[in-house]
Scaffold this active site. Structure first.
Site, PDB file in Angstrom:
ATOM      1  N   ASN A  43       0.987  -1.492  -0.104  1.00  0.00           N
ATOM      2  CA  ASN A  43      -0.420  -0.450   0.320  1.00  0.00           C
ATOM      3  C   ASN A  43       0.927   1.231  -0.272  1.00  0.00           C
ATOM      4  OD1 ASN A  43      -0.553  -2.606   1.662  1.00  0.00           O
ATOM      5  ND2 ASN A  43      -2.446  -1.397   2.157  1.00  0.00           N
ATOM      6  N   CYS A  44       1.742   0.768   1.006  1.00  0.00           N
ATOM      7  CA  CYS A  44       2.548   2.426   1.278  1.00  0.00           C
ATOM      8  C   CYS A  44       3.749   2.759   0.296  1.00  0.00           C
ATOM      9  CB  CYS A  44       3.670   2.402   2.677  1.00  0.00           C
ATOM     10  SG  CYS A  44       2.940   1.337   3.546  1.00  0.00           S
ATOM     11  N   LYS A 435      27.407  15.913  21.175  1.00  0.00           N
ATOM     12  CA  LYS A 435      26.403  15.722  21.930  1.00  0.00           C
ATOM     13  C   LYS A 435      25.245  15.336  21.050  1.00  0.00           C
ATOM     14  CE  LYS A 435      27.997  19.338  25.001  1.00  0.00           C
ATOM     15  NZ  LYS A 435      29.604  19.923  24.195  1.00  0.00           N
TER      16      LYS A 435
HETATM   17  C1  LIG Z   1      32.669  23.653  21.402  1.00  0.00           C
HETATM   18  C2  LIG Z   1      32.588  23.132  23.015  1.00  0.00           C
HETATM   19  C3  LIG Z   1      32.940  23.877  23.938  1.00  0.00           C
HETATM   20  C4  LIG Z   1      31.050  23.022  22.864  1.00  0.00           C
HETATM   21  O1  LIG Z   1      30.540  22.679  24.590  1.00  0.00           O
HETATM   22  P1  LIG Z   1      29.047  23.213  25.435  1.00  0.00           P
HETATM   23  O2  LIG Z   1      28.569  24.739  25.344  1.00  0.00           O
HETATM   24  O3  LIG Z   1      29.484  22.429  26.582  1.00  0.00           O
HETATM   25  O4  LIG Z   1      28.557  22.898  24.071  1.00  0.00           O
HETATM   26  P2  LIG Z   1      27.114  23.351  22.788  1.00  0.00           P
HETATM   27  O5  LIG Z   1      27.830  24.749  22.266  1.00  0.00           O
HETATM   28  O6  LIG Z   1      26.869  21.951  22.555  1.00  0.00           O
HETATM   29  O7  LIG Z   1      26.000  23.944  23.667  1.00  0.00           O
HETATM   30  C5  LIG Z   1      25.474  22.925  24.893  1.00  0.00           C
HETATM   31  C6  LIG Z   1      24.880  24.267  25.526  1.00  0.00           C
HETATM   32  O8  LIG Z   1      24.184  24.886  24.941  1.00  0.00           O
HETATM   33  C7  LIG Z   1      22.105  24.294  25.406  1.00  0.00           C
HETATM   34  N1  LIG Z   1      21.567  24.355  24.215  1.00  0.00           N
HETATM   35  C8  LIG Z   1      21.594  23.834  22.973  1.00  0.00           C
HETATM   36  N2  LIG Z   1      20.810  24.474  21.697  1.00  0.00           N
HETATM   37  C9  LIG Z   1      20.141  25.031  22.926  1.00  0.00           C
HETATM   38  C10 LIG Z   1      18.461  25.924  22.165  1.00  0.00           C
HETATM   39  N3  LIG Z   1      18.024  25.200  20.942  1.00  0.00           N
HETATM   40  N4  LIG Z   1      18.136  25.830  23.336  1.00  0.00           N
HETATM   41  C11 LIG Z   1      18.293  26.293  24.523  1.00  0.00           C
HETATM   42  N5  LIG Z   1      19.989  25.938  24.858  1.00  0.00           N
HETATM   43  C12 LIG Z   1      20.663  24.778  24.083  1.00  0.00           C
HETATM   44  C13 LIG Z   1      23.066  23.001  25.553  1.00  0.00           C
HETATM   45  O9  LIG Z   1      21.423  22.712  27.239  1.00  0.00           O
HETATM   46  C14 LIG Z   1      24.214  23.291  26.382  1.00  0.00           C
HETATM   47  O10 LIG Z   1      23.735  23.723  27.391  1.00  0.00           O
HETATM   48  P3  LIG Z   1      24.405  22.632  29.191  1.00  0.00           P
HETATM   49  O11 LIG Z   1      25.404  22.550  28.662  1.00  0.00           O
HETATM   50  O12 LIG Z   1      23.954  23.984  30.012  1.00  0.00           O
HETATM   51  O13 LIG Z   1      22.792  22.032  29.546  1.00  0.00           O
HETATM   52  C15 LIG Z   1      32.570  21.537  23.178  1.00  0.00           C
HETATM   53  O14 LIG Z   1      32.246  20.703  23.005  1.00  0.00           O
HETATM   54  C16 LIG Z   1      34.547  21.295  22.110  1.00  0.00           C
HETATM   55  O15 LIG Z   1      35.540  22.083  22.404  1.00  0.00           O
HETATM   56  N6  LIG Z   1      34.489  20.697  21.442  1.00  0.00           N
HETATM   57  C17 LIG Z   1      35.380  20.210  20.320  1.00  0.00           C
HETATM   58  C18 LIG Z   1      35.663  18.999  21.153  1.00  0.00           C
HETATM   59  C19 LIG Z   1      35.181  17.732  20.544  1.00  0.00           C
HETATM   60  O16 LIG Z   1      34.500  17.877  21.775  1.00  0.00           O
HETATM   61  N7  LIG Z   1      36.001  16.881  19.870  1.00  0.00           N
HETATM   62  C20 LIG Z   1      35.441  16.005  19.994  1.00  0.00           C
HETATM   63  C21 LIG Z   1      34.325  15.862  18.890  1.00  0.00           C
HETATM   64  S1  LIG Z   1      35.016  16.104  17.241  1.00  0.00           S
HETATM   65  C1  LIG Z   2       4.999 -10.683   2.954  1.00  0.00           C
HETATM   66  C2  LIG Z   2       4.026 -10.300   4.589  1.00  0.00           C
HETATM   67  C3  LIG Z   2       3.178 -11.906   3.714  1.00  0.00           C
HETATM   68  C4  LIG Z   2       5.109 -11.004   5.165  1.00  0.00           C
HETATM   69  O1  LIG Z   2       4.792 -11.525   6.903  1.00  0.00           O
HETATM   70  P1  LIG Z   2       5.875 -12.574   7.730  1.00  0.00           P
HETATM   71  O2  LIG Z   2       6.608 -13.104   6.919  1.00  0.00           O
HETATM   72  O3  LIG Z   2       5.426 -12.510   8.651  1.00  0.00           O
HETATM   73  O4  LIG Z   2       7.013 -11.132   7.638  1.00  0.00           O
HETATM   74  P2  LIG Z   2       8.323 -11.421   6.544  1.00  0.00           P
HETATM   75  O5  LIG Z   2       8.675 -12.060   5.145  1.00  0.00           O
HETATM   76  O6  LIG Z   2       8.910  -9.828   7.202  1.00  0.00           O
HETATM   77  O7  LIG Z   2       8.847 -12.376   7.464  1.00  0.00           O
HETATM   78  C5  LIG Z   2       9.295 -12.711   9.005  1.00  0.00           C
HETATM   79  C6  LIG Z   2       9.842 -13.598   9.941  1.00  0.00           C
HETATM   80  O8  LIG Z   2      10.508 -13.821   9.789  1.00  0.00           O
HETATM   81  C7  LIG Z   2      11.618 -14.591  10.192  1.00  0.00           C
HETATM   82  N1  LIG Z   2      12.444 -13.998  10.313  1.00  0.00           N
HETATM   83  C8  LIG Z   2      13.254 -12.537   9.034  1.00  0.00           C
HETATM   84  N2  LIG Z   2      14.428 -12.876   9.186  1.00  0.00           N
HETATM   85  C9  LIG Z   2      14.641 -13.651   9.706  1.00  0.00           C
HETATM   86  C10 LIG Z   2      16.568 -14.387   9.501  1.00  0.00           C
HETATM   87  N3  LIG Z   2      17.569 -13.807   9.088  1.00  0.00           N
HETATM   88  N4  LIG Z   2      16.427 -15.679  10.280  1.00  0.00           N
HETATM   89  C11 LIG Z   2      14.819 -16.141  10.630  1.00  0.00           C
HETATM   90  N5  LIG Z   2      14.053 -15.290  10.877  1.00  0.00           N
HETATM   91  C12 LIG Z   2      13.782 -14.853  10.572  1.00  0.00           C
HETATM   92  C13 LIG Z   2      11.139 -13.565  11.477  1.00  0.00           C
HETATM   93  O9  LIG Z   2      11.540 -13.946  12.922  1.00  0.00           O
HETATM   94  C14 LIG Z   2       9.473 -13.170  11.534  1.00  0.00           C
HETATM   95  O10 LIG Z   2       8.942 -14.578  11.735  1.00  0.00           O
HETATM   96  P3  LIG Z   2       8.370 -15.382  13.338  1.00  0.00           P
HETATM   97  O11 LIG Z   2       7.027 -13.796  12.760  1.00  0.00           O
HETATM   98  O12 LIG Z   2       7.602 -15.932  13.201  1.00  0.00           O
HETATM   99  O13 LIG Z   2       8.942 -14.314  14.217  1.00  0.00           O
HETATM  100  C15 LIG Z   2       2.870  -9.906   5.410  1.00  0.00           C
HETATM  101  O14 LIG Z   2       3.914  -8.645   6.158  1.00  0.00           O
HETATM  102  C16 LIG Z   2       2.746  -8.377   4.144  1.00  0.00           C
HETATM  103  O15 LIG Z   2       1.447  -9.300   3.120  1.00  0.00           O
HETATM  104  N6  LIG Z   2       3.127  -7.532   4.076  1.00  0.00           N
HETATM  105  C17 LIG Z   2       2.582  -6.689   3.305  1.00  0.00           C
HETATM  106  C18 LIG Z   2       1.126  -5.480   3.194  1.00  0.00           C
HETATM  107  C19 LIG Z   2       2.256  -4.354   4.157  1.00  0.00           C
HETATM  108  O16 LIG Z   2       2.495  -4.591   4.838  1.00  0.00           O
HETATM  109  N7  LIG Z   2       1.335  -3.316   3.157  1.00  0.00           N
HETATM  110  C20 LIG Z   2       1.730  -1.935   4.611  1.00  0.00           C
HETATM  111  C21 LIG Z   2       3.054  -1.894   4.633  1.00  0.00           C
HETATM  112  S1  LIG Z   2       3.385  -1.413   2.432  1.00  0.00           S
END
Ligand SMILES: CC(C)(COP(=O)(O)OP(=O)(O)OC[C@H]1O[C@@H](n2cnc3c(N)ncnc32)[C@H](O)[C@@H]1OP(=O)(O)O)[C@@H](O)C(=O)NCCC(=O)NCCS
Ligand SMILES: CC(C)(COP(=O)(O)OP(=O)(O)OC[C@H]1O[C@@H](n2cnc3c(N)ncnc32)[C@H](O)[C@@H]1OP(=O)(O)O)[C@@H](O)C(=O)NCCC(=O)NCCS
Ligand SMILES: Cc1cc2nc3c(=O)[nH]c(=O)nc-3n(C[C@H](O)[C@H](O)[C@H](O)COP(=O)(O)OP(=O)(O)OC[C@H]3O[C@@H](n4cnc5c(N)ncnc54)[C@H](O)[C@@H]3O)c2cc1C
Ligand SMILES: Cc1cc2nc3c(=O)[nH]c(=O)nc-3n(C[C@H](O)[C@H](O)[C@H](O)COP(=O)(O)OP(=O)(O)OC[C@H]3O[C@@H](n4cnc5c(N)ncnc54)[C@H](O)[C@@H]3O)c2cc1C
Lengths: 548, 548
Positions: A43-44, A435
């Protein structure tokens, strides 16, 4: 004991139940009736086949009658409509739609998964609108596709801004068709609150869709080539997609005197049994309990239908099987945007008088310095006393589905907003930040609970200003050139410590920035210098969409 | 009371702690020492700047000394190495690296976030290898980039297949360089188990990386242009990246007689305090508790450093702040693959004698009929008695990060594998399936707990066959053309009910298919017809990678 299980409806709920029934019991007699030609179709996927994203029609057909019958050793009868349930004798009456013959079939257990049908109200002129379509199944799809392919369609009207309407709008635009979307309420995507939906509105307009919001259809004229709306205007069109929601297929249940609930849904217990314990009902047709607020509701989505299909098979086979209610986690692709939500929105919480707090944040989907990221507008609703998460909404170009799924999982685990801070999510620059946006939502919400900051919402600020409230915009002057809340002073965050004396200590100081972060920083500074500071949650960006 | 807080290290942990300290307390005196020139830089972005994915160097610098000093009103001193802690007098001794002057600074609270440094063992010839680099900070990055840019590099050797090694391999390939990866163990990405890592191996080879697995570096010759490996071979190269892991920067702590733990990490309590309650330590340098198995460990990643930085600031300000251990959720992009994991892997569980069961599934990342999906290899480890989730690993082209984050969240919520079935995740065709891969993992694991199926693992099956076990491949004959487990019979699933008599009832029947699903269906059929059936978990696909 060999049970005979009869299933009505052979798609999401019905086919899933059938498959699991067979896996659980090789001996059971399983008879599946489907009134349409096809079982187990996607359907989807239908809108995407119409738009050409899914090129092959047969990709929509997941299982064939023959294939599934053989694989699962079951009796599948398509073009067979179950027209009556005889509860006393545990029989159903079937009409063979090929021959119009009627016959009976007995059951030990009966599973109803009849789905829902598109709502088609008696709008004046609708009967003569031969270019009007609804979309539910393969024949509907074929009709729309052939209409589009053969009639050189230039203009289309989509009525209803739910996910099917929006998916159809996108797919028709993909085909080069000029689309007008008519929606009686003032927003599309009802699961969103209005300020979040506004981002979708902006995007639809950018993609060339003409929006008629808050404007219902009044009547159709000229065989549906003219659509009159309540505001008095009209839209000329070559075709109409009517997608204003669905109504449960409840005739069988109703005629069998089974209780009906909200919107005519079939009432079931936590084991998905109707009032008659031998008759189960699942899928779009049933009433479910809202996971968050506990009220009865209808949530016609594929996950619940699939889940319930499996549970029902388990219960029939004596296994433990309880359906715990539906959160309503939902998602849609709307052109380049992903729009998703889980749990309750603000409208629902207000309607039910459930106390809540809201936060809006706008983090980037992954590390800002790594290409390809985009802001996610993330709204979280929570209970300020307990920290319980009540719902979330997100709109953005990438990474939206992940954050909503994480929050939905947290909700199932009864995690609080403080626990969101502790989620150890996978971080490398192409995927997230150290974060994660969900951690950040936990921080921002936690700060409210911990009384680190007071906030007001975007919809409160105009009145505050009108009443003489002081609102300080702490962004840089250049940022204000792209828009600001009128009536705000401007003191950039970097200057706030030096310019404290410009602000009165006897009045609340509202602080606003772009997304809320700098406003929060300013609030902290002000509060600790003895001011009463209040941050405008989500900053100008949220305010702007709230006023879109 | 105005506290004076001194911080050692100005990047992930240190800068985060400093920022939160200021937000919590406008009056506190905050002095941050960083021995390098830069604070607050994006360590995790460094490989991508070298490779050109991040074009601008200044994108790596998140905060400048001046900017952050002003914004947060703090005293930040770069090129200032803290060389000694005088615990008795609560002072640190600093060496100003510009002048070589030494001076003291007192503290009320001291936070150590000194990070970790690349391991550089005394391999013969390493001192003369002037083309050998390690990567930790901006100067390292500048050196590598300038070496690559100015020396017309054609061949590079990366030593160590951890995430930094793999990211460097990818980025060097992006620059058109011929890369050989040398890894002493028999697999890259230690957090993965071997059959999962094999997919990464295959992909690396497809991308042109020459793999030397299970082969350590013996010595360097000719100034590092010749790398000799233990197997006797050698690799000629223009440059070498040495990335075999990091070791905690523990000198300060050790000299101050603070307890050291696993791999020389600084020991802290749940409030991140060292033995000296006025000295906190966070980030890569500390010992953490493994969230799953409770043992002490070292997990040098950015999320923990950021999280701990905030908690430490909270604790110093008298707020509740407990660090609950590290799960080790980690992710890396390896060319077109995403590789992620959380919790414990099988190797760890085995080493610690923790009972577990494993499942492998290979679902598509989103609805198969919607374009752009790709299989995700998802491995889940769980406790068969309680259903507790112990760990997960995933490899695939898309949707991998989401599934690992959902599982990590479920683990924080103490959800069981049965609860995974109940997760209501967002479904529309571009994002997922009506049964999400995580739901599916819950079903497959749940079926083992519920005794719906017995399974064996890929590594058990060869011996079973060698001992005369019967293994039936239930795929179609044509599928076997692309490979099969030798010694298997072939009875396609569709024919199994008719061909039951070909199978003995007095022996276990092992069943295998492509991914495990059809094998499961066949097992169910066989079991209910009185056979003892056992499914090969994860099917031929898992077996194949297990034997890659
Ligand atoms: C840049 C750095 C100084 C930022 O520190 P920070 O101020 O704690 O982090 P942010 O700028 O993300 O801000 C987070 C704060 O803003 C707040 N905040 C974020 N979005 C908000 C929003 N839309 N409204 C209100 N508050 C918000 C959060 O609550 C948080 O505040 P709190 O800790 O007092 O709760 C620090 O994370 C840093 O040096 N990072 C670089 C190094 C690093 O992390 N390296 C590894 C990854 S590459
Ligand atoms: C197609 C359809 C008949 C499949 O039903 P289904 O057999 O229950 O679903 P799947 O083929 O995904 O299989 C799931 C089963 O296989 C098992 N399974 C999946 N992967 C597995 C794996 N790698 N190893 C072992 N078991 C596995 C699951 O445990 C599940 O079995 P269980 O229910 O007994 O636990 C049904 O979902 C259908 O008609 N769907 C189309 C309509 C629809 O959903 N529309 C809305 C979304 S577009
Ligand atoms: C265009 C479109 C897009 C959608 N996109 C999404 C999406 O992205 N995400 C999502 O979660 N959900 C989506 N849905 C909704 C999803 O398809 C339904 O929630 C799901 O199919 C409901 O399953 P069901 O078994 O209750 O009903 P259905 O799958 O509709 O199956 C019911 C079947 O019962 C048959 N039937 C009815 N009465 C009788 C009878 N008396 N006798 C015999 N047969 C009978 C019907 O012919 C029908 O085939 C979409 C739906 C449509 C139409
Ligand atoms: C190339 C690379 C890629 C990475 N990618 C990822 C990734 O994708 N995901 C992930 O989770 N993690 C990643 N990491 C790891 C992550 O960067 C670290 O886990 C994190 O930075 C640790 O924070 P920290 O504060 O403990 O140490 P650092 O951030 O390293 O900060 C420590 C600082 O302390 C300074 N210092 C040390 N001793 C002294 C002293 N005595 N006096 C003054 N200053 C001192 C150092 O100069 C250093 O700048 C990556 C690391 C590197 C090097």
């Amino acid at each position: 004991m060999n049970q005979k299980i009869v299933i009505v409806g052979g798609v999401a709920g019905g086919a899933t139940a059938a498959a699991r029934l067979r896996r659980l019991n090789e001996q059971a007699e399983i008879v599946l009736f489907e009134k349409g030609e096809y079982i187990s179709f996607a359907n989807c996927g239908l809108p995407y086949y119409i738009g050409g994203t899914i090129p092959q029609r047969d990709k929509l057909l997941l299982q064939s009658v023959e294939g599934m019958s053989k694989k699962f050793n079951m009796d599948i009868r398509n073009l067979s409509e179950v027209i009556r349930i005889d509860r006393a004798n545990k029989k159903v009456v079937i009409k063979d739609l090929r021959t119009n013959n009627e016959y009976e079939e007995s059951y030990d257990k009966l599973i109803l998964s009849p789905g829902a049908k598109p709502i088609k109200p008696a709008i004046p002129g609708i009967e003569d609108a031969n270019n009007l379509f609804t979309l539910r199944n393969i024949p509907d799809t074929d009709k729309i596709k052939s209409h589009v392919d053969t009639n050189n369609i230039k203009k289309a009207v989509v009525i209803g801004g739910g996910f099917i309407g929006l998916e159809m709008a996108e797919n028709l635009v993909d085909l080069g068709i000029d689309v007008s979307l008519i929606e009686a309420s003032n927003q599309v995507m009802a699961p969103l609150d209005s300020e979040m939906a506004a981002m979708v509105h902006e995007h639809l307009v950018q993609k060339g869709v003409t929006l008629h919001l808050g404007d219902g259809v009044q009547s159709f004229e000229a065989n549906g080539t003219k659509v009159n709306v309540t505001s008095g205007a009209h839209v000329d069109t070559d075709m109409i997609i009517l997608s204003i929601g669905v109504t449960p297929e409840n005739t069988l249940a109703k005629d069998a005197d089974l209780a009906l609930g909200v919107r005519g849904t079939i009432v079931v217990n936590e084991h998905l049994q109707t009032e008659d314990e031998d008759i189960y009902a699942i899928g779009d047709a049933i009433q479910v309990t809202d996971y968050v607020n506990g009220t009865p509701t209808m949530i016609p989505l594929a996950w619940p239908a699939n889940r319930q299909g499996r549970l029902v098979a388990d219960h029939i086979n004596g296994l433990q099987a309880t359906y715990n209610g539906t959160m309503g986690t939902a998602i849609a692709k709307v052109f380049d945007l992903t729009v998703a939500s889980t749990g309750n929105n603000e409208k629902t919480l207000q309607r039910l008088n459930i106390p809540y707090r809201a936060i809006h944040i706008h983090p980037v989907s992954h590390a800002g310095y790594y290409p390809g990221g985009a802001p996610i507008a993330l709204k979280l609703l929570f209970d300020e006393q307990t920290g319980r998460i009540l719902g979330a909404q997100a709109v953005g170009k990438t990474g939206v589905d992940k954050r909503i799924d994480v929050i939905a999982t947290a909700m199932k685990g009864n995690l609080t907003v403080h626990d969101l801070q502790d989620l150890e999510l996978a971080y490398a620059p192409p995927y997230s930040s150290a974060k994660d946006p969900v951690n950040m939502a936990g921080y921002v919400a936690g700060n409210i609970m911990d009384e680190m900051v007071e906030t007001v919402q975007w919809h409160e600020i105009d009145e505050i200003i009108a009443n003489g409230g002081i609102v300080v915009d702490v962004r840089e002057p250049i940022e204000r050139e792209a828009g600001y809340i009128s009536g705000t002073l401007n003191i950039p965050l970097g200057a706030i410590r030096e310019r404290l004396t410009e602000l009165p200590k006897d009045k609340a100081i509202y602080v606003s920035c772009q997304v809320g972060l700098r406003g929060y920083l300013a609030s902290r500074i002000l509060t600790q210098h003895g001011y009463k500071a209040i941050n405008v949650d989500g900053g100008y960006k949220t305010y702007k969409y709230g006023h879109y």
